[in-house]
Design a protein around this motif. Structure first.
Motif, short mmCIF file in Angstrom:
data_model
loop_
_atom_site.label_atom_id
_atom_site.label_comp_id
_atom_site.label_asym_id
_atom_site.label_seq_id
_atom_site.Cartn_x
_atom_site.Cartn_y
_atom_site.Cartn_z
N MET A 20 0.84 -1.17 0.00
CA MET A 20 0.00 0.00 0.00
C MET A 20 0.89 1.25 0.00
O MET A 20 1.94 1.27 0.64
N TYR A 21 0.44 2.26 -0.71
CA TYR A 21 1.19 3.51 -0.74
C TYR A 21 0.98 4.31 0.54
O TYR A 21 -0.12 4.44 1.03
N VAL A 22 2.08 4.84 1.04
CA VAL A 22 2.05 5.75 2.18
C VAL A 22 1.95 7.17 1.65
O VAL A 22 1.26 8.01 2.18
N CYS A 23 2.66 7.42 0.55
CA CYS A 23 2.68 8.75 -0.09
C CYS A 23 2.48 8.60 -1.59
O CYS A 23 3.33 8.02 -2.27
N ILE A 24 1.37 9.10 -2.06
CA ILE A 24 1.09 9.04 -3.49
C ILE A 24 2.01 10.00 -4.26
O ILE A 24 2.52 9.67 -5.32
N CYS A 25 2.26 11.19 -3.71
CA CYS A 25 3.08 12.20 -4.40
C CYS A 25 4.48 11.67 -4.73
O CYS A 25 5.04 12.01 -5.76
N ASN A 26 5.03 10.83 -3.85
CA ASN A 26 6.38 10.31 -4.03
C ASN A 26 6.41 8.81 -4.33
O ASN A 26 7.48 8.21 -4.36
N ALA A 27 5.23 8.22 -4.54
CA ALA A 27 5.12 6.78 -4.83
C ALA A 27 5.89 5.96 -3.80
O ALA A 27 6.62 5.03 -4.12
N LEU A 28 5.72 6.31 -2.53
CA LEU A 28 6.40 5.66 -1.42
C LEU A 28 5.48 4.61 -0.81
O LEU A 28 4.38 4.94 -0.37
N SER A 29 5.92 3.37 -0.80
CA SER A 29 5.09 2.29 -0.28
C SER A 29 5.49 1.93 1.15
O SER A 29 6.56 2.33 1.62
N GLU A 30 4.65 1.15 1.80
CA GLU A 30 4.99 0.66 3.14
C GLU A 30 6.27 -0.16 3.10
O GLU A 30 7.09 -0.08 4.00
N GLY A 31 6.44 -0.93 2.04
CA GLY A 31 7.67 -1.72 1.88
C GLY A 31 8.90 -0.84 1.82
O GLY A 31 9.94 -1.18 2.39
N ASP A 32 8.80 0.30 1.13
CA ASP A 32 9.92 1.24 1.07
C ASP A 32 10.27 1.75 2.46
O ASP A 32 11.44 1.86 2.82
N VAL A 33 9.24 2.07 3.25
CA VAL A 33 9.46 2.56 4.61
C VAL A 33 10.14 1.48 5.45
O VAL A 33 11.11 1.75 6.16
N HIS A 34 9.65 0.25 5.37
CA HIS A 34 10.24 -0.85 6.13
C HIS A 34 11.71 -1.04 5.74
O HIS A 34 12.56 -1.28 6.61
N THR A 35 12.02 -0.91 4.47
CA THR A 35 13.40 -1.04 4.00
C THR A 35 14.28 0.05 4.60
O THR A 35 15.39 -0.22 5.07
N CYS A 36 13.79 1.29 4.61
CA CYS A 36 14.55 2.41 5.19
C CYS A 36 14.78 2.20 6.69
O CYS A 36 15.88 2.44 7.19
N VAL A 37 13.76 1.74 7.40
CA VAL A 37 13.88 1.51 8.84
C VAL A 37 14.87 0.38 9.11
O VAL A 37 15.73 0.49 9.99
N ALA A 38 14.80 -0.67 8.32
CA ALA A 38 15.74 -1.79 8.49
C ALA A 38 17.18 -1.35 8.23
O ALA A 38 18.12 -1.89 8.82
N ALA A 39 17.34 -0.33 7.39
CA ALA A 39 18.67 0.19 7.08
C ALA A 39 19.15 1.22 8.11
O ALA A 39 20.26 1.74 8.00
N GLY A 40 18.29 1.54 9.11
CA GLY A 40 18.73 2.42 10.18
C GLY A 40 17.97 3.72 10.34
O GLY A 40 18.18 4.44 11.32
#
Length: 63
Positions: A1-21
């Motif tokens: 699911m998209y968290v941000c439509i303007c930037n096409a940022l998905s929940e998976g993208d957020v999880h990846t960023c958090v896992a990276a620190g």
């Protein structure tokens, strides 16, 4: 699911960023190359980051 439509940022993208620190809205935005948009997703982004951190912290460390 998209968290941000303007930037096409998905929940998976957020999880990846958090896992990276990344552990804050600002750090996730920077890590994802966030461009200013409407801003209506910032609260939703914070919620997803919180869930991602909880998931990451609950996983056992590879030792």
């Amino acid at each position: 699911m998209y968290v941000c439509i303007c930037n096409a940022l998905s929940e998976g993208d957020v999880h990846t960023c958090v896992a990276a620190g990344a552990d804050s809205v600002r750090q996730v935005k920077n890590a994802c190359g966030w461009k200013p948009g409407c801003g209506s997703c910032t609260a939703r982004l914070a919620e997803v980051i919180g869930r991602a951190r909880a998931t990451t912290e609950a996983q056992p460390s590879a030792a």
